[in-house]
Design a protein around this motif. Structure first.
Motif, PDB file in Angstrom:
ATOM      1  N   HIS A   1     110.853 -86.251  24.147  1.00  0.00           N
ATOM      2  CA  HIS A   1     109.830 -86.845  25.007  1.00  0.00           C
ATOM      3  C   HIS A   1     109.564 -85.984  26.252  1.00  0.00           C
ATOM      4  O   HIS A   1     108.682 -86.308  27.045  1.00  0.00           O
TER       5      HIS A   1
ATOM      6  N   LYS B   1     105.981 -80.994  25.159  1.00  0.00           N
ATOM      7  CA  LYS B   1     104.549 -81.235  25.000  1.00  0.00           C
ATOM      8  C   LYS B   1     104.102 -81.047  23.558  1.00  0.00           C
ATOM      9  O   LYS B   1     103.358 -81.858  23.011  1.00  0.00           O
TER      10      LYS B   1
ATOM     11  N   GLU C   1      98.033 -91.263  23.763  1.00  0.00           N
ATOM     12  CA  GLU C   1      99.192 -90.373  23.817  1.00  0.00           C
ATOM     13  C   GLU C   1      99.006 -89.303  24.893  1.00  0.00           C
ATOM     14  O   GLU C   1      97.886 -88.986  25.283  1.00  0.00           O
ATOM     15  N   GLY C   2     100.132 -88.767  25.343  1.00  0.00           N
ATOM     16  CA  GLY C   2     100.052 -87.672  26.308  1.00  0.00           C
ATOM     17  C   GLY C   2     100.996 -87.861  27.469  1.00  0.00           C
ATOM     18  O   GLY C   2     101.995 -88.572  27.385  1.00  0.00           O
ATOM     19  N   GLN C   3     100.673 -87.209  28.576  1.00  0.00           N
ATOM     20  CA  GLN C   3     101.566 -87.159  29.721  1.00  0.00           C
ATOM     21  C   GLN C   3     101.749 -88.525  30.372  1.00  0.00           C
ATOM     22  O   GLN C   3     100.821 -89.310  30.473  1.00  0.00           O
ATOM     23  N   ARG C   4     102.975 -88.735  30.818  1.00  0.00           N
ATOM     24  CA  ARG C   4     103.299 -89.875  31.661  1.00  0.00           C
ATOM     25  C   ARG C   4     104.159 -89.356  32.812  1.00  0.00           C
ATOM     26  O   ARG C   4     105.163 -88.691  32.592  1.00  0.00           O
TER      27      ARG C   4
ATOM     28  N   LYS D   1     106.923 -86.802  31.349  1.00  0.00           N
ATOM     29  CA  LYS D   1     107.303 -87.041  29.963  1.00  0.00           C
ATOM     30  C   LYS D   1     106.035 -87.116  29.114  1.00  0.00           C
ATOM     31  O   LYS D   1     104.921 -87.127  29.640  1.00  0.00           O
ATOM     32  N   TYR D   2     106.230 -87.181  27.788  1.00  0.00           N
ATOM     33  CA  TYR D   2     105.100 -87.237  26.863  1.00  0.00           C
ATOM     34  C   TYR D   2     105.263 -88.443  25.943  1.00  0.00           C
ATOM     35  O   TYR D   2     106.263 -88.560  25.234  1.00  0.00           O
ATOM     36  N   HIS D   3     104.284 -89.318  25.989  1.00  0.00           N
ATOM     37  CA  HIS D   3     104.287 -90.515  25.150  1.00  0.00           C
ATOM     38  C   HIS D   3     103.630 -90.224  23.809  1.00  0.00           C
ATOM     39  O   HIS D   3     102.576 -89.593  23.737  1.00  0.00           O
ATOM     40  N   ARG D   4     104.292 -90.691  22.736  1.00  0.00           N
ATOM     41  CA  ARG D   4     103.718 -90.634  21.386  1.00  0.00           C
ATOM     42  C   ARG D   4     103.955 -91.979  20.710  1.00  0.00           C
ATOM     43  O   ARG D   4     104.916 -92.676  21.017  1.00  0.00           O
TER      44      ARG D   4
END
Length: 243
Positions: A117, A120, A175-178, A189-192
């Motif tokens: 997470h 990228k 989805e994407g950056q958090r 972090k990166y949400h998927r």
């Protein structure tokens, strides 16, 4: 972006205080589930991506692995790993996961704990992992659960007295950056979605073996009262696949 908060002294100082830092695998609430998902390790060549303090590297060597390569972006993490988990057969290297290169079919088991997470380009990394594994090799990893990462703040909603009401879930399919707060610092972090985590694995050719959403074991739930909150929403997603 290859963010590395762990080499910042204030952040690393807080990380050192966490249960999983001080107690190793015994302090990790998901370990009792993750351990059962691992294949036979004896005589295997193992790669640990995002190895941190090296607790999983130690476990692999102590359970018969031929060799273990631990990779981490943080020099401070690796310094601590060499201090407390440097056994014969373990090699640590300082790299971002996006930058490492190995020959095809070098490893029998590739493992990663709570690291992806932060990455990228998930699909590109999974493609590399598939190449690095031998035929029949296993890949086992954990990430923060998409329910946990979706909204971004990674905190409960509270009532006027400060009691926890619920865990907010929002923007799940975006989805994407958090940008969230962890150990008192802003962390990227990166949400998927769950679908993305699984579909990418299938797309590159992996066969899914197990998918788990762990809760702490009975002893931890009993001895650490705040662990009861971990029954209210999933925090981690564990996945095991085979090439």
């Amino acid at each position: 972006m290859k963010e590395n908060k762990y080499d910042q002294p204030s952040f690393f100082e807080q990380y050192e205080k966490m249960s999983r830092s001080q107690k190793g695998l015994d302090g990790a609430g998901e370990w009792h589930v993750l351990r059962e998902m691992l294949p036979e390790i004896k005589r295997k060549k193992v790669l640990d991506l995002g190895c941190g303090y090296g607790w999983h590297c130690r476990y692999a060597i102590e359970n018969g692995a031929t060799s273990v390569m631990g990779i981490d972006i943080s020099k401070k993490m690796l310094q601590r790993a060499r201090e407390i988990n440097q056994l014969d057969g373990i090699e640590y290297q300082n790299h971002a996961l996006e930058d490492i290169q190995f020959e095809p079919e070098m490893f029998d088991l590739i493992f990663s704990s709570l690291t992806f997470h932060y990455v990228k380009f998930y699909e590109a990394l999974i493609e590399n992992i598939y190449k690095w594994l031998r035929s029949g090799g296993k890949f086992v990893f954990s990430v923060e659960h998409p329910v946990f990462t979706a909204e971004g703040s990674q905190d409960w909603s509270y009532d006027e007295t400060g009691a926890k009401l619920a865990w907010p879930v929002d923007k799940y399919f975006f989805e994407g950056q958090r940008c969230t707060s962890f150990l008192g610092e802003k962390v990227l972090k990166y949400h998927r979605t769950i679908s993305t985590y699984l579909d990418v694995l299938l797309k590159v050719g992996f066969r899914i073996i197990e998918v788990k959403e762990p809760i702490p074991d009975a002893e931890m739930l009993k001895s650490i009262p705040e662990m009861q909150d971990e029954l209210r929403r999933p925090m981690m997603l564990l996945i095991s696949v085979e090439k």
